[in-house]
Enzyme design. Structure first.
Site, mmCIF file in Angstrom:
data_model
loop_
_atom_site.group_PDB
_atom_site.id
_atom_site.type_symbol
_atom_site.label_atom_id
_atom_site.label_comp_id
_atom_site.label_asym_id
_atom_site.label_seq_id
_atom_site.Cartn_x
_atom_site.Cartn_y
_atom_site.Cartn_z
ATOM 1 N N ASP A 1 0.854 -1.183 0.000
ATOM 2 C CA ASP A 1 0.000 0.000 0.000
ATOM 3 C C ASP A 1 0.885 1.227 0.000
ATOM 4 O O ASP A 1 1.901 1.263 0.685
ATOM 5 C CB ASP A 1 -0.877 0.005 1.256
ATOM 6 C CG ASP A 1 -2.089 -0.886 1.065
ATOM 7 O OD1 ASP A 1 -2.594 -0.912 -0.074
ATOM 8 O OD2 ASP A 1 -2.497 -1.553 2.025
ATOM 9 N N ASP B 1 -10.817 20.594 9.660
ATOM 10 C CA ASP B 1 -10.297 19.331 9.121
ATOM 11 C C ASP B 1 -9.135 18.845 9.980
ATOM 12 O O ASP B 1 -8.061 19.414 9.981
ATOM 13 C CB ASP B 1 -9.831 19.581 7.675
ATOM 14 C CG ASP B 1 -9.395 18.308 7.005
ATOM 15 O OD1 ASP B 1 -9.258 17.277 7.689
ATOM 16 O OD2 ASP B 1 -9.167 18.351 5.786
ATOM 17 N N GLN C 1 -19.884 10.410 -0.265
ATOM 18 C CA GLN C 1 -20.695 10.756 -1.425
ATOM 19 C C GLN C 1 -20.187 12.023 -2.124
ATOM 20 O O GLN C 1 -19.964 12.031 -3.331
ATOM 21 C CB GLN C 1 -22.164 10.976 -1.025
ATOM 22 C CG GLN C 1 -22.940 9.687 -0.784
ATOM 23 C CD GLN C 1 -22.525 9.018 0.518
ATOM 24 O OE1 GLN C 1 -22.301 9.688 1.527
ATOM 25 N NE2 GLN C 1 -22.400 7.695 0.481
ATOM 26 N N THR C 2 -19.987 13.083 -1.325
ATOM 27 C CA THR C 2 -19.571 14.347 -1.954
ATOM 28 C C THR C 2 -18.076 14.371 -2.212
ATOM 29 O O THR C 2 -17.605 15.014 -3.125
ATOM 30 C CB THR C 2 -19.908 15.540 -1.047
ATOM 31 O OG1 THR C 2 -19.171 15.374 0.182
ATOM 32 C CG2 THR C 2 -21.390 15.575 -0.729
ATOM 33 N N MET D 1 -15.862 15.889 -0.642
ATOM 34 C CA MET D 1 -15.244 17.185 -0.381
ATOM 35 C C MET D 1 -15.679 17.653 0.991
ATOM 36 O O MET D 1 -16.608 17.112 1.585
ATOM 37 C CB MET D 1 -15.621 18.201 -1.457
ATOM 38 C CG MET D 1 -17.109 18.359 -1.646
ATOM 39 S SD MET D 1 -17.442 19.460 -3.024
ATOM 40 C CE MET D 1 -19.184 19.673 -2.831
#
Lengths: 187, 682, 571
Positions: B304, B341, B379-380, B382
């Protein structure tokens, strides 16, 4: 069972083709192209066959060059080829050679005998001796026949076969042919 | 267990091993090792013969015969000692583990949430237990609720606590570890006696050791050699009788024992145990020896990218604004979007904006009254912030593009150009947009770990191809692959892509190794020939793989490969050494046997050994001592070097082949000098 | 040792190397399903044979079917040879009216020719009729050679094929081997030999009067046609007792050169075939190199020993002029060609001889003995040499694999415990048979030792050589031993059967197991089997397996005799 049948049939057909046809075809060609060779290279002398060029003979007479000792039968038996099979440390071998040496040298320790005159060949039918072995016998034969040695040496040289293809084999003298040659020039 | 490096000559282990050496003399135990079994039978036979000789008074050279018999026993004991030494190291580790396995009490939750206190041994798969701060976790399982810090030093040796929480890839807990703070609910996943610690104890003690395929093949070879030499020696007596030089049974058995491959036969199982032990010292648990051996044969290594090849976190290194947007505006928007974040990437953006433009990191609460953090979702793809009417978003280029929709088509070509440029040099482009207007791109750089290129070069020399697996797009992946020096890469990889890659490689006959930790890695881990699960990973991953790395260090694979190769090499080297030794032993014993009858055979006594007795005794002593002498090599293993097969073979042949040919000539000669000097060989 | 002698040896080795590639290509085309040369002429004959024998040549067999067919064919062969010998008196072409050989001798001979050993307890010119020689013995010269060739081809297929259990068709392999390989070579060689003086006739024995007037009976017969296949098929059974020392079988040094070439041409060619079929030509050459190095070393070792002569001979026996120990060697061949022939015929399991190995010096004679003891892999018998060598290759690859830390691989196949097991079995049966039977013989005062021609250490050599030769399916002998006794006929017959069939079974099993395997890709970590290092390791494994097993007994036979000879002892 299928294998057994196939085997039997295969052996049968091989026997017919390889066992019968093949040798006969070779025989036919050999007899047509090399009749002398395929029949044993037999030599005629004064109207009778005296032997094969390729098969050695024993000679006892002082007037002839002698062949090597032979272990084939009672000596040069061309229906019982074979060697002595004596090992290098076998006292039978050593004493046999000792006896021969004494006979050939007359118990003179300074005389050296070429080893091929003391050793048996594997076939017992070796038709050849080495040039050295011929040279060793020249004085004796010359004496017996009353020809001078250098003449004899010339005859020996003429019948010495060289190596083949420059390097193959050893130089050698065909004893039967040499003796026949001697008989032709001096009765 | 890192803490307890055990020296080879640890006195407690040695004393234990000494006792074990005698216990192992039981012929039923010995039968597992045909070579040494033959030696033991020889020793028993000679002992009987010696006693019978003494009893009937028909003894020949008692001193000599006694010493031969004694040294045969030593030969067997030395071999047992080697095995016991190897096991002893494992036992010491097992004892430490057992301490963690002391009887614990579990708080089992009933169906209605009531707590019932039961012994840990009563727990069955599927039971749910509550573990609170200060409790030992009673069994292996998955966290289904709660978060806790756990001390796993009992199994990993690492004292720093780790976080275990429900869901995700950090849900697995191991029995015997201790919860330090908070509480968790755990669904038990193993029955008593089958837990991780139980398996670990069995492994390190060598109880679960099965013979590996190559070991079986080698055993066949050694048995074949033993039979051959048995035959050579048994038939020698008729030949000796023929030669009027019949031999005593003491001499014949001495010859036999010297010829059969006792060196490798005596050390074979020690080597196998020691390799397992070596893995454990590296904090890797191999569930089967087969897997360790397979590790030596690996053709393809799947790694990885994140965490293995690169440091886990990417760093923002540059803000690239679109034409007409100032650097400052982009940096400001980027910083605002990243305040909430908490990922390393997000933090690095905040730091970069501060360092470059003096924009101080702001507390989210401090920037405005009405703010709403938009978290990252699958899903988004972002994240961002809505702040005083500013809608700031950052995310992957395609995600932002989709978000912008048709609104800003005009800037798209330029944006795409920047994105592509960033990707091509191995960066991850993060697009920032404000109020549906793209501002520019944040350059997130992957930092390749130091020394990776060298390691991959080594692997290449061993003939192992490295493939980097990454979710990045092709351009980014290619660039990082080039920087790290891997042979190939799989970009935009989904778990099923990984699986497909493994199957494809295996269809070509290659052996594949990989590491993984997530539940979605489990199928691939199971499919791979060597699957190393990270200890931090999920229980599913740990079950699927055939090794577990307690350090959760993905680069460990490289060391595992080396250990696998070492295992075979050590066996091969000692086999060669053992067989090569026979030449010298022949030259010692054969002339000694027959020189009395045939003095000329002293010509074969090239070592010029003093008497026939001392020659035979020296060979037997050498044969026994060499087992002891090679125990360290058997335990430590032949040193592995990253070389091509040819170079490695040439090297090992020189050392162990040629060395094995020459060493005994010197050794036997020396022993001969010594025993003659002290006068024990009459 | 002379310059000329060294040149002859090197010349031979160079010519052998030159013919290896064309022969290998030819063999590949015959057996690899390609269109064989001469297909247009021989094709119809081939199809005729299939039709006659009800054989379906295209149906592939697995190893068990193949083995069964081989055993059936060998069994019928043995019966045929036995029956013809026993009925010889009633059959045609028996000008000397020879009676049938004894049952045990007939059994020994039948087994001997069927197993490609061609050990001869009898003396050809005094025992066998022309019919027996042509139809019983000569057929087996073809058939047993074709069987050996087929097994080698099967093993090569096993290595080259992947994930299959079909290994070819036994019947087709046999028929094609005979028709396309053995027969053409033998036919051309036979005509050449006649041109050199080898006889080919059906005359009774010629009785001549020699120059000195004594009688000499000269044995005759269809020699050339048989001699050719005897050499091409590495059979070695001589028409006459003296074998290729007999001037009618080997009249000139040139003929001798061609004989040595014919012995090794197919075994050498097969190494090239191995490389070609497995698409690893350099591996084929690496195997070739191992064989060539062993052959060269053996030849020069024996040459050196024989050149020194026999120190026990009287001082005035001049051995140096002729180059060494001439007892049991023909003048036209001298030391060099005798020694070269001896190493060639024992390296290959041919067994034809042009000198008497029994009379070699101890070390000189140990070389032929060791050549066979090493397992007949120095080129080896037709087919048998290659499959024997490949067994050693498997052991070598296994050890090498361990040494480099990788599960051993051989040409894209993993070598696993089953393969090792079979290889070990193969390597074990050989010394087991030789040592046990030799040991029984030396203990047998009244059945084993009475046959000895030489006492002391040399006697042990004679018995050891006999069982080695029989088990190795060689057929040459320390011929002093009288092996035409009940014990030796039976025990040597058993040794020949074991040496043939118990060793073919593991080979077929390996071929089957290899053919089933999946392909493993090669990498830098794979130990390459086409390097000088591989060749060197292969040689070491062969020598160690051979030398370590037999060193004790050799010490009491040739090695002891050598030291005794040097110290002047005789027996």
């Amino acid at each position: 069972m299928k294998d057994i049948i196939a085997s039997t049939l295969l052996i049968l057909i091989l026997t017919a083709s390889l066992g019968v046809v093949y040798p006969i075809v070779v025989w036919g060609i050999a007899q047509a192209v090399f009749p002398f060779r395929s029949n044993g290279s037999l030599i005629e002398h004064e109207g009778r066959i005296v032997g094969s060029e390729l098969i050695g003979q024993g000679f006892l007479s002082e007037r002839y060059f002698h062949s090597r000792p032979s272990a084939a039968g009672s000596g040069y038996d061309a229906s019982a080829s074979g060697g002595s099979n004596l090992g290098p440390t076998n006292s039978k071998l050593i004493s046999r050679i000792q006896t021969d040496v004494e006979e050939l040298t007359g118990n003179d320790p300074t005389v050296r005998v070429p080893a091929d005159l003391l050793t048996t060949s594997p076939s017992g039918l070796d038709p050849h001796i080495s040039p050295a072995a011929a040279e060793f016998q020249i004085p004796r034969v010359a004496r017996a026949r009353g020809i001078n040695e250098s003449e004899l040496r010339r005859i020996v040289a003429e019948s010495t076969e060289a190596r083949e293809v420059l390097i193959l084999g050893e130089p050698r003298v065909n004893v039967l042919r040499l003796n026949l040659q001697l008989d032709r020039i001096s009765r | 267990m890192k803490k307890q490096k055990i020296s080879i000559w640890d006195p407690t282990i040695i004393s234990q091993a000494l006792i074990q050496s005698f216990k192992k003399l039981n012929p039923r135990t010995m039968l597992k090792n045909p070579v040494m079994f033959v030696v033991e039978v020889g020793a028993i036979f000679l002992t009987g013969k010696l006693i019978a000789n003494l009893a009937t008074g028909s003894a020949g050279n008692v001193g000599f015969e006694f010493q031969i018999t004694l040294w045969l026993w030593f030969t067997v004991l030395f071999a047992n000692f080697a095995e016991a030494m190897a096991e002893g190291r494992g036992k010491a580790q097992a004892d430490t583990l057992r301490q963690a396995k002391t009887e614990t009490v579990a708080k089992r939750l009933g169906s209605k949430g009531e707590i019932k206190t039961v012994g840990a041994t009563e727990l069955r798969v599927g039971d749910i237990v509550l573990v609170e701060a200060g409790d030992l976790i009673p069994g292996d399982g998955d966290v289904i609720e709660g978060v806790a810090s756990v001390d796993e030093s009992a199994i990993t040796g690492e004292s720093a606590p780790v976080i275990r929480e429900s869901g995700g890839d950090r849900s697995a807990v191991t029995g015997g570890t201790k919860v330090l703070s908070d509480w968790i609910k755990v669904r038990i996943s193993s029955n008593p006696g089958e837990s991780f610690i139980d398996r670990m104890i069995a492994l390190v003690e060598g109880a679960a050791r099965q013979k590996t395929p190559n070991e079986i093949a080698l055993n066949i070879l050694l048995s074949g050699l033993t039979i051959t030499f048995l035959l050579a020696v048994v038939t020698l007596q008729p030949f000796a009788i023929y030669s009027n030089a019949a031999q005593t049974v003491f001499v014949l058995i001495s010859l036999l024992v010297c010829l059969i491959p006792t060196t490798i036969g005596g050390l074979l199982s020690a080597i196998g145990i020691a390799r397992m032990d070596r893995l454990i010292q590296k904090n890797v648990l191999a569930m089967s020896g087969r897997a360790v051996e397979a590790a030596g044969d690996i053709n393809t290594l799947l790694l990885d990218k994140t965490g293995t090849i690169t440091l886990g976190n990417r760093q923002a290194t540059e803000f690239i604004p679109l034409p007409g947007v100032s650097d400052l505006r982009l940096a400001d928007a980027a910083q605002l979007a990243s305040l909430a974040d908490e990922t390393p990437e997000g933090r690095s953006i905040v730091v970069l904006a501060k360092n470059r433009f003096g924009l101080r990191g702001r507390k989210i609460g401090g920037v405005g009254k009405s703010h709403e953090v938009v978290p990252f979702t699958a899903q988004t793809r972002m994240s961002g912030i809505d702040l005083n009417g500013r809608k700031i978003r950052k995310g992957a280029a395609d995600a932002i593009e989709a978000y912008l929709g048709e609104s800003r088509n005009g800037d798209l070509p330029e944006l795409r150009r920047i994105v592509e440029r960033v990707a091509r040099v191995g960066g991850t482009p993060l697009v920032v947009a404000e109020n549906l207007q793209p501002l520019g791109v944040i350059f997130l750089k992957d930092i390749v770990k130091g020394g990776m290129r060298e390691r991959f070069n080594e692997l290449r020399k061993m003939g192992i191809r490295t493939v980097m697996i990454t979710g990045d797009n092709r351009l980014t992946a290619a660039s990082i692959a080039a920087e790290a020096g891997v042979d190939d890469f799989l970009a935009e990889a989904k778990p099923e892509d990984k699986m497909a890659l493994i199957k494809r490689e295996q269809a070509e006959g290659k052996l594949v190794a990989m590491t993984g930790d997530g539940t979605n890695d489990a199928p691939a881990l199971a499919q791979a020939d060597v699957g190393v699960a990270m200890n931090t990973g999920t229980q599913a991953a740990k079950e699927a793989g055939n090794m577990v790395d307690l350090d959760s260090d993905p680069t460990k694979l490289i060391e595992i490969v080396e250990i696998g190769k070492q295992l075979l090499m050590t066996r091969g080297a000692l086999t060669t050494f053992s067989i090569a030794n026979d030449v010298a032993k022949y030259f010692a014993i054969i002339p000694a046997m027959f020189v009395a009858t045939f003095p000329v055979l002293n010509g074969l006594n090239v070592m010029n050994l003093q008497t026939p007795q001392s020659a035979i005794l020296s060979a037997v002593i050498f044969n026994a001592l060499v087992i002891i002498g090679l125990i360290p090599l058997a335990l430590k293993g032949v040193r592995y070097r990253a070389l091509s097969a040819s170079a490695l073979l040439r090297r090992n042949l020189c050392i162990y082949g040629l060395g094995g040919l020459i060493a005994p000539f010197i050794g036997i000669k020396l022993i001969d000098i010594i025993i003659n000097a002290i006068g024990i060989a009459q | 040792m002379t310059l000329n002698g060294i040149l002859q040896i090197l010349g031979y080795l160079v010519v052998l190397t030159l013919v290896t590639k064309p022969m290998g290509i030819y063999l590949t085309r015959v057996f690899d399903g390609e269109r064989a040369p001469f297909e247009r002429i021989l094709g119809p004959i081939e199809r005729m044979i299939y039709a006659f024998c009800r054989i379906k040549p295209d149906s592939e067999m697995n190893w068990k079917q193949y083995g069964r067919a081989m055993v059936a064919f060998s069994m019928i062969s043995t019966l045929a040879v036995y029956a013809i010998q026993r009925l010889q008196y009633y059959l045609p072409l028996n000008p000397q009216a020879f009676a049938a050989p004894s049952p045990d001798s007939s059994f020994n001979t039948a087994v001997s020719f069927m197993t490609n050993t061609n050990w001869q307890g009898y003396s050809g010119e005094a025992t066998m009729s022309y019919f027996t020689q042509m139809t019983a013995l000569s057929i087996q010269n073809f058939a047993s050679a074709a069987v050996g060739l087929a097994i080698a081809v099967v093993l090569i297929r096993g290595i080259a094929r992947f994930e299959t259990d079909s290994l070819g068709n036994f019947w087709s392999d046999i028929v094609r081997g005979i028709l396309y390989v053995l027969l053409p070579l033998a036919f051309v060689a036979a005509i050449f030999f006649v041109s050199q003086g080898v006889i080919q006739n059906f005359k009774p024995y010629e009785v001549v009067q020699t120059l000195e007037g004594t009688g000499q009976t000269i044995a005759m017969g269809p020699v050339a046609s048989q001699l050719a296949i005897v050499l091409v098929g590495t059979n070695g059974g001589g028409f006459f007792n003296a074998n290729s020392a007999h001037p009618f079988l080997n009249p000139t040094p040139l003929a001798n050169f061609v004989q040595m070439l014919l012995i090794l041409i197919i075994p050498a060619g097969l190494t090239y075939t191995l490389g070609r079929v497995t698409r690893s030509q350099s591996h084929g050459w690496a195997v070739y190199a191992a064989m060539m190095i062993l052959l060269t070393c053996g030849t020069f070792a024996s040459y050196w020993a024989e050149s020194r002569g026999n120190p026990l001979l009287p001082q005035n026996a001049d051995q140096s002029t002729l180059g060494g120990n001439m007892e049991g060697k023909e003048s036209r061949f001298g030391i060099t060609n005798s020694v070269l022939f001896a190493t060639v015929t024992t390296g290959a399991s041919c067994g034809a001889v042009n000198s008497m190995h029994d009379s070699f010096t101890p070390l000189g004679g140990m070389v032929p003995l060791v050549n066979i003891l090493l397992g007949e892999v120095i080129f080896g018998g037709i087919g048998a040499g290659l499959y024997g060598m490949l067994v050693f290759v498997i052991l070598t690859v296994f050890i090498a694999g361990l040494m480099v830390g990788r599960t051993p691989e051989y040409l894209g196949k993993k070598i696993e415990s089953y393969d090792v097991q079979m290889a070990i079995l193969y390597a074990l049966i050989f010394p087991l048979t030789i040592l046990v039977l030799t040991a029984i013989s030396v203990l047998g005062e009244d059945f084993g030792l009475t046959s000895l021609n030489n006492p002391g250490a040399h006697g042990l050599s004679e018995i050891l050589y006999a069982f080695t030769s029989a088990t190795g399916n060689n057929g040459s002998a320390f011929a002093g031993l009288n092996a035409n006794t009940l014990w030796y006929n039976t025990a040597l017959g058993a040794a020949m059967l074991v040496g043939r069939f118990l060793m073919i079974v593991p080979v077929l099993a390996i071929a089957n197991n290899l053919a089933r395997k999946k392909r493993v890709p090669e990498s830098l970590g794979t130990f390459p089997v086409n390097t000088a290092l591989f060749t060197a390791l292969l040689i070491s494994v062969i020598i160690i397996v051979g030398a370590l097993t037999f060193f004790p007994v050799l010490t009491l036979s040739p090695i002891l005799e050598h030291f005794q000879m040097l110290s002047g002892q005789k027996f």
